[in-house]
Motif scaffolding. Structure first.
Motif, PDB file in Angstrom:
ATOM      1  N   PRO A   9     -15.905  10.676  31.562  1.00  0.00           N
ATOM      2  CA  PRO A   9     -16.125  10.840  30.127  1.00  0.00           C
ATOM      3  C   PRO A   9     -17.191   9.885  29.586  1.00  0.00           C
ATOM      4  O   PRO A   9     -17.024   8.670  29.606  1.00  0.00           O
ATOM      5  N   PRO A  11     -18.328   8.993  26.590  1.00  0.00           N
ATOM      6  CA  PRO A  11     -18.030   8.008  25.549  1.00  0.00           C
ATOM      7  C   PRO A  11     -17.320   6.767  26.084  1.00  0.00           C
ATOM      8  O   PRO A  11     -17.461   5.676  25.527  1.00  0.00           O
ATOM      9  N   LEU A  12     -16.565   6.931  27.178  1.00  0.00           N
ATOM     10  CA  LEU A  12     -15.862   5.786  27.757  1.00  0.00           C
ATOM     11  C   LEU A  12     -16.787   4.948  28.639  1.00  0.00           C
ATOM     12  O   LEU A  12     -16.651   3.728  28.711  1.00  0.00           O
ATOM     13  N   SER A  16     -18.714   0.378  29.070  1.00  0.00           N
ATOM     14  CA  SER A  16     -18.489  -0.311  30.346  1.00  0.00           C
ATOM     15  C   SER A  16     -19.548  -1.384  30.600  1.00  0.00           C
ATOM     16  O   SER A  16     -20.569  -1.454  29.911  1.00  0.00           O
ATOM     17  N   GLY A  52     -14.497   0.239  28.539  1.00  0.00           N
ATOM     18  CA  GLY A  52     -14.747   1.271  27.540  1.00  0.00           C
ATOM     19  C   GLY A  52     -13.476   1.833  26.921  1.00  0.00           C
ATOM     20  O   GLY A  52     -13.541   2.649  25.997  1.00  0.00           O
ATOM     21  N   VAL A  53     -12.328   1.391  27.413  1.00  0.00           N
ATOM     22  CA  VAL A  53     -11.047   1.902  26.918  1.00  0.00           C
ATOM     23  C   VAL A  53     -10.666   1.169  25.639  1.00  0.00           C
ATOM     24  O   VAL A  53     -10.530  -0.056  25.633  1.00  0.00           O
ATOM     25  N   ARG A  54     -10.495   1.916  24.551  1.00  0.00           N
ATOM     26  CA  ARG A  54     -10.209   1.307  23.253  1.00  0.00           C
ATOM     27  C   ARG A  54      -8.869   1.723  22.669  1.00  0.00           C
ATOM     28  O   ARG A  54      -8.400   1.127  21.698  1.00  0.00           O
ATOM     29  N   SER A  55      -8.249   2.742  23.216  1.00  0.00           N
ATOM     30  CA  SER A  55      -6.983   3.233  22.673  1.00  0.00           C
ATOM     31  C   SER A  55      -6.122   3.770  23.798  1.00  0.00           C
ATOM     32  O   SER A  55      -6.586   3.957  24.937  1.00  0.00           O
ATOM     33  N   ASP A  57      -5.047   6.758  23.963  1.00  0.00           N
ATOM     34  CA  ASP A  57      -5.596   8.067  24.312  1.00  0.00           C
ATOM     35  C   ASP A  57      -6.735   7.922  25.320  1.00  0.00           C
ATOM     36  O   ASP A  57      -6.860   8.712  26.262  1.00  0.00           O
ATOM     37  N   ASP A  58      -7.585   6.906  25.120  1.00  0.00           N
ATOM     38  CA  ASP A  58      -8.660   6.625  26.090  1.00  0.00           C
ATOM     39  C   ASP A  58      -8.069   6.310  27.451  1.00  0.00           C
ATOM     40  O   ASP A  58      -8.545   6.805  28.481  1.00  0.00           O
ATOM     41  N   GLU A  61      -6.864   9.325  29.204  1.00  0.00           N
ATOM     42  CA  GLU A  61      -7.979  10.132  29.711  1.00  0.00           C
ATOM     43  C   GLU A  61      -8.512   9.554  31.012  1.00  0.00           C
ATOM     44  O   GLU A  61      -8.828  10.294  31.956  1.00  0.00           O
ATOM     45  N   VAL A  62      -8.604   8.227  31.091  1.00  0.00           N
ATOM     46  CA  VAL A  62      -9.065   7.574  32.324  1.00  0.00           C
ATOM     47  C   VAL A  62      -8.074   7.818  33.455  1.00  0.00           C
ATOM     48  O   VAL A  62      -8.466   8.138  34.587  1.00  0.00           O
TER      49      VAL A  62
END
Length: 209
Positions: A9, A11-12, A16, A52-55, A57-58, A61-62
């Motif tokens: 993804p 946006p993630l 990084s 890049g993980v902020r939530s 939900d992120d 997704e990872v």
């Protein structure tokens, strides 16, 4: 090679950290001088996708992407936001950005490459994972119509409909991804710690394809 033609993804990956790595062997001589050599012809890139993980939900997704790749088993595409174009990051790729070959009247297939530096010191990096639809090609400075060449997005090989005449330059402009895999078979994260600001480590490493 086990490789999935899917991109992590984007946006993630934007949040990084990472970049190119070289391997240099240094031998100190008796007189204090050094001999330096490298067993690597090409650099290798490393990233940490966890930054890049902020939530939650992120994170989910990872983890889903990690599971679909079976951990380290399958490679995938990665967008390096610091270096993903044949030109400067702020510019738009043009068909004359990078020289990828010189015509000899016979050869029609040319692998994509990106040069770093200038003249004899330049380093030519093979581009194996171009972004489909982003590639334009020129021969002798004249941009070709789409029907005049084909692209293999899985290998970065451009094949022209007609072999360019001897001595003329073949150039290309493009966007590209980095072929990578996860550099771990385990993602460990505490939801409590994550809520308190703890960032999981998700190492990613470039693979040769």
């Amino acid at each position: 090679m086990n490789f999935h033609e899917v991109r992590f993804p984007a946006p993630l990956s934007m949040g990084s950290s990472g970049g190119p790595e070289r391997r240099t062997e240094i031998v100190a001589l008796r007189n204090g001088a050094e001999e330096r050599n490298t067993p690597w012809r090409h650099s290798r890139r490393r990233y940490d996708a966890g930054l890049g993980v902020r939530s939650l939900d992120d994170l989910a997704e990872v983890i889903a992407f990690f599971e679909a790749r079976r951990g380290q088993l399958y490679g995938f595409r990665w967008k390096d936001w610091a270096d993903f174009k044949s030109c400067a990051p702020s510019a738009r790729p043009a068909a004359t950005d990078q020289r990828i070959g010189t015509g000899d009247g016979v050869t029609r297939a040319f692998p994509l490459a990106k040069s770093y530096g200038a003249d004899a010191d330049a380093y030519a990096r093979p581009i194996r994972k171009p972004v489909a639809g982003s590639v334009s090609v020129a021969v002798a400075g004249e941009t070709l119509v789409a029907e005049a060449f084909t692209l293999d997005p899985a290998s970065g090989l451009v094949t022209l409909a007609e072999a360019p005449t001897e001595g003329v330059f073949v150039t290309a402009g493009f966007e590209f991804d980095v072929p990578v895999r996860f550099d771990t078979d385990r993602i460990a994260v505490s939801v409590t710690g994550f809520a308190a600001g703890e960032i999981p480590s998700v190492p990613v490493i470039e693979v040769r394809v």
